[in-house]
Design an enzyme around this catalytic site. Structure first.
Site, PDB file in Angstrom:
ATOM      1  N   GLU A  23     -31.304  -1.952  20.112  1.00  0.00           N
ATOM      2  CA  GLU A  23     -30.225  -2.771  19.542  1.00  0.00           C
ATOM      3  C   GLU A  23     -28.875  -2.124  19.806  1.00  0.00           C
ATOM      4  O   GLU A  23     -27.895  -2.814  20.096  1.00  0.00           O
ATOM      5  CB  GLU A  23     -30.459  -2.940  18.038  1.00  0.00           C
ATOM      6  N   GLU A  24     -28.847  -0.803  19.702  1.00  0.00           N
ATOM      7  CA  GLU A  24     -27.575  -0.098  19.808  1.00  0.00           C
ATOM      8  C   GLU A  24     -26.999  -0.101  21.220  1.00  0.00           C
ATOM      9  O   GLU A  24     -25.847   0.292  21.417  1.00  0.00           O
ATOM     10  CB  GLU A  24     -27.739   1.347  19.324  1.00  0.00           C
ATOM     11  N   HIS A  59     -33.719  -3.370  13.472  1.00  0.00           N
ATOM     12  CA  HIS A  59     -33.782  -2.495  14.648  1.00  0.00           C
ATOM     13  C   HIS A  59     -34.131  -1.082  14.225  1.00  0.00           C
ATOM     14  O   HIS A  59     -33.668  -0.573  13.193  1.00  0.00           O
ATOM     15  CB  HIS A  59     -32.493  -2.570  15.480  1.00  0.00           C
ATOM     16  N   ASP A  67     -28.097   3.410   9.459  1.00  0.00           N
ATOM     17  CA  ASP A  67     -28.045   2.470  10.589  1.00  0.00           C
ATOM     18  C   ASP A  67     -29.045   2.890  11.663  1.00  0.00           C
ATOM     19  O   ASP A  67     -28.699   3.640  12.566  1.00  0.00           O
ATOM     20  CB  ASP A  67     -26.633   2.432  11.163  1.00  0.00           C
ATOM     21  N   HIS A 120     -22.474   5.752  12.706  1.00  0.00           N
ATOM     22  CA  HIS A 120     -22.621   6.167  14.100  1.00  0.00           C
ATOM     23  C   HIS A 120     -22.233   7.625  14.302  1.00  0.00           C
ATOM     24  O   HIS A 120     -21.720   7.999  15.360  1.00  0.00           O
ATOM     25  CB  HIS A 120     -21.806   5.260  15.032  1.00  0.00           C
ATOM     26  N   ASP A 152     -30.109  -5.010   8.517  1.00  0.00           N
ATOM     27  CA  ASP A 152     -29.457  -3.989   9.339  1.00  0.00           C
ATOM     28  C   ASP A 152     -28.376  -3.316   8.509  1.00  0.00           C
ATOM     29  O   ASP A 152     -27.342  -3.911   8.231  1.00  0.00           O
ATOM     30  CB  ASP A 152     -28.859  -4.637  10.591  1.00  0.00           C
TER      31      ASP A 152
END
Length: 583
Positions: A372-373, A326, A338, A495, A401
């Site tokens: 994706e998130e 992603h 990420d 994140h 990922d």
């Protein structure tokens, strides 16, 4: 040659004659003198002219042949370095050796620059489109003809900020974005509810054995997806759900962003660790607990796109190997680990595949997924858009990922899961075995569909992939395996805004890249790849995680009676089931 120029031991008169003869020779003429010293008319000496011309011709030919030989030899050497034909170097080794830390980091620096221009993020509503443009441009320069594959992106837009307050036993107003958040897509609400605490993690029917229908379910984050947790509450008569964070890592204290899913009809709020723990204590006091919730959102549909490109020189087009990652980040940060790390790895694999002029037996399809998130929307839309014949043409899927975590582990998706499509176990073994060849141990990580491989395994396509760890704490035993820091998260910036180029472990990154390259090439060059991955499963060689020692919590707290472990000074226990913020 000496016959023409060497004077020997002759007289001065003879030497002068020779000199005249020499000059005459070069002009193509030869003069004779009689006994009285008179010269006769010049005569041409054709024999000597022919000998001299022949000598010059031979020398010129030899020089030309030598130059042509050098040029052709260099060209042949260059061709051999780029083409697999005629080379004794195995294709997996070629692709593996072509992986370069500097090139991988160059892609990540480009993604960081994009995030810097879009408020520090590459999320679908921010810097994602610019990330797509970078991938498209880079693939085109490598000789591919990439396509943007559009998909719809339903978004819930808050008309005004939600509100949340405690009514009894102690009236308290909570702050939006600091103390709580409404799930994206959460049902609108303007009502008060009594609250019932759900023991354990609220992921199965037994957890709701004493639940009071008609109340709001207060439950700890963990063990199952947000959507499944909400659906379980709704199944047992909850009118709302409050999911609080677990405090298990630095970024697990604040309220978290999540999507409720299209099948969830009750309002769902996420709460911070502090607020959740406070409500648990109030509920446990036995004086009753009630709250008021307000949320007003409207749905709108926007569009985004995946990027997809294929190799075009494969022998077989019905055994496609899909390699995907992603490309989007969360809104809270640039997402360089990420998942800039995975998408840059996939990009470099594609570039080197073309640069080395590899001629695979099986077609390789490279893909970069969007959204994706916010719920695997890009990969789900792609798989849903395939015909059955197109699905049948896909032999397997590889997913990358998060493969450069600063305090990394080397984790392989556990294809030995009984629910995994047949062939997934062999893919997992191939990946694990390559690390073993480098004397690098591996562990299994959950293969539960919480990244973009999920839509593929749902339709029976075998899959596998790699993962370097997210917010979970690294146990001390793993420090001896891979180095790093014990009792610290694999990725402390997961994140968050600090997930930048400075958050990349380059040593771990190149190890992941080399293994991914070797296994991809091995599968791409397999004469019968379906037979290869469909062979009998081998005994597991990667080390399984245990709930007791992998995350630094006592077994009594991990998925058990967590309320007895509640503390105002330490983190709550939780059970990690994968790298994604869907717990």
């Amino acid at each position: 040659f000496f016959f023409f120029f060497y004077p020997g031991g002759e007289s001065q008169k003879a030497k002068k004659k020779k000199k005249r003869d020499k000059n005459a020779m070069f002009s193509g003429e030869y003069e004779e003198v009689d006994a009285s010293g008179n010269y006769t008319p010049p005569q041409r000496n054709w024999r000597k002219i022919a000998l001299y011309a022949g000598f010059v011709f031979v020398v010129v030919v030899l020089i030309v042949v030598l130059i042509l030989g050098l040029v052709l030899g260099l060209r042949s050497s260059d061709d051999d370095s780029d083409d697999d034909s005629g080379s004794n170097v195995p294709v997996p080794t070629k692709l593996e050796d072509a992986m370069s830390t500097s090139r991988l980091m160059s892609h990540l620096n480009q993604l960081q620059s994009i995030a810097d221009k879009y408020n520090g993020s590459r999320a679908v509503r921010l810097g994602y489109n610019a990330s797509v443009d970078y991938v498209m441009k880079t693939l085109t320069a490598a000789g591919y003809k990439p396509s943007k594959v559009p998909f719809s992106l339903p978004l819930a837009i808050q008309q005004r900020d939600p509100t949340f307050s405690q009514i009894d036993p102690k009236p308290t107003e909570y702050v939006y974005d600091k103390d709580f958040l409404a799930y994206d897509g959460s049902a609108n609400v303007d009502a008060s509810f009594n609250v019932t605490l759900v023991p354990n993690l609220g992921c199965n029917d037994a957890d709701y054995s004493e639940f009071v229908p008609g109340t709001a379910a207060l439950v700890l984050r963990g063990n199952c997806s947000f959507v499944d947790k909400a659906l379980m509450a709704e199944k047992h008569g909850a009118k709302a759900q409050l999911v609080f964070n677990d405090g298990a890592a630095a970024d697990r204290f604040a309220p978290f962003r999540a999507a409720s899913g299209e099948n969830v009809t009750i309002p769902v709020f996420s709460l911070s660790y502090i607020v959740g723990e406070g409500l648990v204590c109030r509920w446990g006091a036995g004086d009753g607990l009630s709250v008021k919730m307000f949320s007003d959102s409207a749905f709108t549909t926007q569009y985004s796109s995946n990027v997809v490109t294929d190799t075009t020189n494969a022998q077989k087009n019905n055994n496609i190997i899909v390699v995907g990652s992603h490309l989007d980040s969360v809104e809270a940060g640039p997402g360089i680990n990420d998942n800039g790390s995975g998408s840059s790895l996939t990009l470099e694999l594609a570039i080197q595949f073309a640069k080395l002029k590899l001629k695979p037996v099986n077609r390789v399809r490279f893909a970069w997924w969007g959204a994706e998130e916010v719920g695997l929307l890009g990969s789900e839309a792609y798989v849903a858009g395939l015909t059955q014949d197109e699905k049948d043409d896909i032999a397997l899927y590889l997913n990358f990922d998060m493969v450069a975590s600063p305090n990394y582990e080397i984790a392989v998706y556990d294809g030995n899961d009984p629910q995994a499509p047949n062939g997934s176990a062999v893919i997992a073994e191939l990946l694990a075995e390559h690390f073993e060849l480098q004397n690098l141990p591996t562990v299994w990580t959950a293969f539960d569909g919480r990244s973009d491989y999920g839509p593929f395994i749902q339709v029976g396509i075998p899959a596998g992939g790699l993962f370097s760890g997210a917010e979970v704490v690294k146990p001390s035993a793993q420090r001896t395996q891979w180095g790093g820091y014990a009792n610290a998260a694999y990725d402390p910036c997961y994140h968050q805004m600090c997930d930048s180029v400075g958050n990349i472990n380059q040593k771990g990154y190149i190890a992941f890249a080399r293994s991914a390259a070797a296994v991809l090439a091995q599968l791409a060059m397999a004469e019968n790849v379906r037979q290869l991955i469909g062979s009998p499963r081998k005994p597991a060689t990667a080390e399984p995680r245990s709930a007791d020692d992998s995350f630094g919590f006592d077994s009594a707290c991990d998925g058990g009676d967590w309320m007895s472990c509640l503390s105002t000074t330490g983190p709550m226990p939780f059970t990690h089931k994968g790298p994604y913020a869907l717990l």
